[in-house]
Write a protein that holds these residues in place. Structure first.
Motif, PDB file in Angstrom:
ATOM      1  N   HIS A   1       0.831  -1.207   0.000  1.00 32.00           N
ATOM      2  CA  HIS A   1       0.000   0.000   0.000  1.00 32.00           C
ATOM      3  C   HIS A   1       0.866   1.257   0.000  1.00 32.00           C
ATOM      4  N   ARG A   2       1.881   1.270   0.871  1.00 32.98           N
ATOM      5  CA  ARG A   2       2.783   2.422   0.944  1.00 32.98           C
ATOM      6  C   ARG A   2       3.523   2.661  -0.364  1.00 32.98           C
ATOM      7  N   SER A   3       4.027   1.590  -0.964  1.00 30.57           N
ATOM      8  CA  SER A   3       4.795   1.763  -2.203  1.00 30.57           C
ATOM      9  C   SER A   3       3.896   2.206  -3.353  1.00 30.57           C
ATOM     10  N   MET A   4       2.655   1.762  -3.370  1.00 29.67           N
ATOM     11  CA  MET A   4       1.733   2.208  -4.424  1.00 29.67           C
ATOM     12  C   MET A   4       1.326   3.667  -4.206  1.00 29.67           C
ATOM     13  N   LYS A   5       1.168   4.053  -2.953  1.00 26.24           N
ATOM     14  CA  LYS A   5       0.835   5.436  -2.628  1.00 26.24           C
ATOM     15  C   LYS A   5       1.981   6.366  -3.036  1.00 26.24           C
ATOM     16  N   ASN A   6       3.215   5.951  -2.726  1.00 29.77           N
ATOM     17  CA  ASN A   6       4.392   6.737  -3.106  1.00 29.77           C
ATOM     18  C   ASN A   6       4.527   6.820  -4.623  1.00 29.77           C
ATOM     19  N   ASP A   7       4.180   5.742  -5.311  1.00 29.27           N
ATOM     20  CA  ASP A   7       4.262   5.716  -6.768  1.00 29.27           C
ATOM     21  C   ASP A   7       3.255   6.691  -7.378  1.00 29.27           C
ATOM     22  N   GLU A   8       2.059   6.769  -6.775  1.00 29.59           N
ATOM     23  CA  GLU A   8       1.037   7.703  -7.264  1.00 29.59           C
ATOM     24  C   GLU A   8       1.449   9.155  -7.048  1.00 29.59           C
ATOM     25  N   ALA A   9       2.167   9.405  -5.960  1.00 34.50           N
ATOM     26  CA  ALA A   9       2.581  10.771  -5.635  1.00 34.50           C
ATOM     27  C   ALA A   9       3.642  11.283  -6.604  1.00 34.50           C
ATOM     28  N   GLY A  10       4.277  10.378  -7.299  1.00 37.15           N
ATOM     29  CA  GLY A  10       5.312  10.790  -8.246  1.00 37.15           C
ATOM     30  C   GLY A  10       6.639  10.993  -7.539  1.00 37.15           C
ATOM     31  N   PRO A  11       7.676  11.345  -8.311  1.00 36.86           N
ATOM     32  CA  PRO A  11       9.023  11.490  -7.740  1.00 36.86           C
ATOM     33  C   PRO A  11       9.096  12.547  -6.642  1.00 36.86           C
ATOM     34  N   GLU A  12       8.319  13.620  -6.763  1.00 37.87           N
ATOM     35  CA  GLU A  12       8.403  14.677  -5.744  1.00 37.87           C
ATOM     36  C   GLU A  12       7.775  14.237  -4.417  1.00 37.87           C
ATOM     37  N   GLY A  13       6.877  13.229  -4.444  1.00 38.48           N
ATOM     38  CA  GLY A  13       6.216  12.802  -3.213  1.00 38.48           C
ATOM     39  C   GLY A  13       6.897  11.622  -2.538  1.00 38.48           C
ATOM     40  N   ARG A  14       7.911  11.096  -3.172  1.00 33.61           N
ATOM     41  CA  ARG A  14       8.588   9.931  -2.600  1.00 33.61           C
ATOM     42  C   ARG A  14       9.508  10.326  -1.487  1.00 33.61           C
ATOM     43  N   ARG A  15       9.554   9.460  -0.485  1.00 33.59           N
ATOM     44  CA  ARG A  15      10.479   9.671   0.633  1.00 33.59           C
ATOM     45  C   ARG A  15      11.768   8.933   0.369  1.00 33.59           C
TER      46      ARG A  15
END
Length: 161
Positions: free
Chosen positions: A144-158
């Protein structure tokens, strides 16, 4: 050709591995859950009290140790339950003799009875259940976390895992 306004969606790295581990954990939980109540009954010796009469012992050699079980007959105190060719859980070599009787409890398993002190089977059953649930939930959360980060795009990734 892609429809206007849609973009290709890829699964996050490690998705297949995490999904497989989650499936293994869910299977472990699914197959262990039905054993929880019988394990609790066995731990509490919650069943029909009676007498087990030992007939013969069977042993199996494993590398480094030997496992023995006493087989015999069970008869409930009130005489309503009579079972033959079952084993007494937890009674090994040197604990019984052929023809000897001992108190036992029938919790409904088709092939065994327990001593009046219960058993520690519940420990392994609960450990398997918790391990299965932990595997499933941890991997689903990571997916779930990795899919959420993927949706946020590169700027939303931690940074980091």
């Amino acid at each position: 050709m892609k429809a206007a306004g849609t973009r290709g969606r890829r699964l996050p790295p490690g998705f297949a591995f995490r999904a497989t581990v989650a499936l293994i954990g869910a299977s472990l939980t699914f197959f262990t859950a039905p054993s929880v109540w019988p394990a609790i009954q066995a731990a509490r010796a919650d069943g029909v009290p009676g007498i087990f009469t030992a007939e013969h012992m069977e042993c199996v050699q494993h590398p480094g140790h030997e496992s023995c079980q006493w087989y015999g007959d069970f008869r409930s105190e009130d005489g309503t339950v009579s079972r033959t060719d079952i084993f007494m859980y937890g009674m090994g070599k040197g604990q019984l003799q052929a023809g000897r009787q001992t108190s036992a409890v029938d919790i409904g398993f088709p092939n065994r009875v327990y001593g009046p002190g219960g058993s520690n089977e519940w420990v392994f059953t609960v450990a398997l259940l918790l391990a299965g649930a932990a595997l499933t939930l941890s991997q689903l959360r990571r997916i779930h976390r990795s899919m959420k980060n993927d949706e946020a795009g590169p700027e939303g990734r931690r940074a980091g895992p």
